[in-house]
Design a protein around this motif. Structure first.
Motif, PDB file in Angstrom:
ATOM      1  N   LEU A 102      -6.153  13.481   0.400  1.00  0.00           N
ATOM      2  CA  LEU A 102      -5.108  13.426   0.962  1.00  0.00           C
ATOM      3  C   LEU A 102      -5.275  11.549   1.561  1.00  0.00           C
ATOM      4  CD1 LEU A 102      -4.482  16.324   3.631  1.00  0.00           C
ATOM      5  CD2 LEU A 102      -3.411  15.848   1.113  1.00  0.00           C
ATOM      6  N   VAL A 103      -4.554  10.766   0.845  1.00  0.00           N
ATOM      7  CA  VAL A 103      -4.821   9.236   1.001  1.00  0.00           C
ATOM      8  C   VAL A 103      -3.524   8.855   1.739  1.00  0.00           C
ATOM      9  CG1 VAL A 103      -4.971   7.233  -0.003  1.00  0.00           C
ATOM     10  CG2 VAL A 103      -6.046   9.333  -1.163  1.00  0.00           C
ATOM     11  N   GLY A 104      -3.698   8.181   2.797  1.00  0.00           N
ATOM     12  CA  GLY A 104      -2.689   7.629   3.449  1.00  0.00           C
ATOM     13  C   GLY A 104      -2.860   7.360   5.190  1.00  0.00           C
ATOM     14  N   ARG A 122       0.626  -1.252   0.045  1.00  0.00           N
ATOM     15  CA  ARG A 122      -0.092  -0.043  -0.183  1.00  0.00           C
ATOM     16  C   ARG A 122       0.791   1.196  -0.010  1.00  0.00           C
ATOM     17  NH1 ARG A 122      -3.095  -2.763   4.311  1.00  0.00           N
ATOM     18  NH2 ARG A 122      -5.112  -3.753   3.474  1.00  0.00           N
ATOM     19  N   SER A 123       2.163   1.285   0.279  1.00  0.00           N
ATOM     20  CA  SER A 123       2.930   2.377   0.053  1.00  0.00           C
ATOM     21  C   SER A 123       4.113   2.051  -0.571  1.00  0.00           C
ATOM     22  CB  SER A 123       3.078   2.971   1.439  1.00  0.00           C
ATOM     23  OG  SER A 123       3.687   1.812   2.368  1.00  0.00           O
ATOM     24  N   GLY A 124       5.205   3.033  -0.588  1.00  0.00           N
ATOM     25  CA  GLY A 124       6.201   2.953  -1.444  1.00  0.00           C
ATOM     26  C   GLY A 124       7.383   1.831  -1.255  1.00  0.00           C
ATOM     27  N   ILE A 182      -0.757  11.141  -2.142  1.00  0.00           N
ATOM     28  CA  ILE A 182      -0.712   9.858  -1.531  1.00  0.00           C
ATOM     29  C   ILE A 182       0.456   9.705  -0.800  1.00  0.00           C
ATOM     30  CG2 ILE A 182      -0.980   7.237  -2.379  1.00  0.00           C
ATOM     31  CD1 ILE A 182      -2.105   8.273  -5.039  1.00  0.00           C
ATOM     32  N   GLY A 183       0.278   9.326   0.301  1.00  0.00           N
ATOM     33  CA  GLY A 183       1.379   9.141   1.270  1.00  0.00           C
ATOM     34  C   GLY A 183       1.214   8.389   2.522  1.00  0.00           C
TER      35      GLY A 183
END
Length: 415
Positions: free
Chosen positions: A276-278, A20-22, A242-243
């Motif tokens: 703002l997604v995260g 779901r993230s980097g 996204i972060g």
């Protein structure tokens, strides 16, 4: 001809799936690409239990929960280490004897050909792996000492700065040790490779394995077939960032968006929606924006694609950090134009005003968004160029072509 009996063990501090993230996205990429050479196993070490017990396409998944109480001897050692002003405690957090015992058992029974360390923070497990006949890859997602120096510059107070400067020496020692003890070191971009060589010597030979994505996963958004997160409430003036908001550079970016950028863009487009997604949004920042109906915090989402489908522009106003931005590549694959800062687009082989718009000030970002929203031809040209770039340079197929000679080289070392 490549050997297809390679057994690769990934040691990771992130939940491997769903990514779901980097960092998890990079890990999942590399896990899937290494499967073409043979079986892949994963040993994850983090706080908490995984929500599921299996990984798609990966038979062997071992996990240690750092929430478990540590042995008494270890707790005492960590307390003593905490009294040492130069020691960076975050490295010790991920190391525990019960996890060492599990790792030894995996190495003995599963007998990996290659062990890939994800992140510097797992460095204390290196001596354990070195006792076994396997090749070691250090996959450095960021040049951590470089990021740590950025944090020091932000700190206020002489005492805290002095403590962090002492901790930096420990961090630097461990990063250099990992870089030279590993058989290969992988980095996300050429700029990170140059940073490592400048810091630790020209004899170091980092290999660039770019962050990439499975481009076809985003076809559903690109073709307009993905159900929007706000079905029935389409807004052509929707921006998305996204972060993970436990990461300070993302918090700084969110503050910039909500406090400086949003009031300006709202004057041009009063119906602007900023998503703002995260996970882990700071309470103070979240509370400050709850009075503004045009700003939406989603928290952790199962799938980012419905939010990409709802947005018309992806914005990444990062001013600090390292690595490369998978959020930008996701936007490219989903046919969403990007407005970014120079730091936000760092490490990507992109051209300003061709693949995305790069601006570092509020006024420039507002103007870039205005151009994209008011000029459909420019909008389409930008997304077309970006899609071609991500497909040819940052798809899993493109990254696989980078990895293949590196694995061949390891086999030559073995022979």
């Amino acid at each position: 001809m490549l050997n297809t009996s390679v057994r690769t063990l990934f040691i990771t501090l992130d939940l491997p799936y769903p990514p779901r993230s980097g960092a998890p996205l990079r890990n999942w990429q590399n896990m899937n690409l290494m499967r073409q050479y043979g079986n892949v196993a994963v040993f994850s070490i983090f706080k908490g239990q995984p929500p599921q017990k299996t990984l798609p396409g990966i038979q062997n998944w071992y996990h240690y929960d750092l929430a478990q109480k540590r042995p008494l001897k270890e707790r005492l050692q960590n307390r003593l280490s905490g009294l040492t002003p130069w020691r960076y405690a975050y490295i010790d957090f991920f190391y525990t004897q019960p996890a060492v015992d599990i790792l030894k058992q995996i190495l003995k029974e599963w007998q990996p050909t290659i062990v890939i360390f994800e992140h510097l923070w797992l460095c204390r497990y290196l001596p354990i792996v070195q006792r076994y006949p396997c090749q070691i890859i250090f996959d450095e997602h960021n040049v951590e000492v470089d990021l740590f120096e950025q944090k020091i510059q932000q700190m206020m107070g002489l005492r805290l700065k002095t403590k962090m400067k002492l901790e930096k020496f420990h961090l630097q020692f461990m990063e250099k040790k990992m870089a030279y003890k590993a058989d290969q070191i992988w980095v996300c971009s050429q700029s990170d490779a140059e940073k490592l060589k400048q810091r630790y010597g020209k004899n170091l030979n980092p290999y660039v394995v770019p962050n990439g994505i499975n481009v076809t996963d985003y076809d559903i958004v690109r073709r307009g077939e993905c159900i929007s997160a706000f079905e029935g409430k389409s807004n052509p003036h929707t921006l998305i960032f996204i972060g993970t908001f436990g990461y300070p550079p993302n918090v700084e970016a969110a503050e910039f968006l909500t406090q400086k950028f949003y009031p300006e863009i709202k004057q041009l487009y009063p119906n602007t929606l900023l998503i703002l997604v995260g996970k882990n949004p700071p309470p103070a920042l979240k509370n400050a924006t709850q009075q503004e109906p045009g700003i939406l915090w989603t928290g952790l989402v199962e799938d980012v694609k419905p939010y990409l489908a709802a947005a018309t522009i992806v914005i990444t106003p990062l001013f600090k950090g390292g690595g490369t931005r998978l959020k930008i590549l996701e936007a490219f694959a989903a046919d969403r134009p990007v407005v970014s800062t120079t730091k936000g687009a760092e490490g990507l082989d992109i051209e300003n005003k061709k693949h995305l718009f790069i601006e570092n000030e509020v006024e420039g970002m507002v103007d870039a968004v205005d151009q994209l929203w008011s000029n459909p031809s420019l909008y389409q040209q930008c997304v077309d160029n970006a899609y071609n770039l991500v497909k040819t340079h940052y798809s899993w197929d493109a990254v696989a072509n980078r990895i293949q000679p590196l694995i061949q080289n390891l086999f030559k070392i073995n022979s």
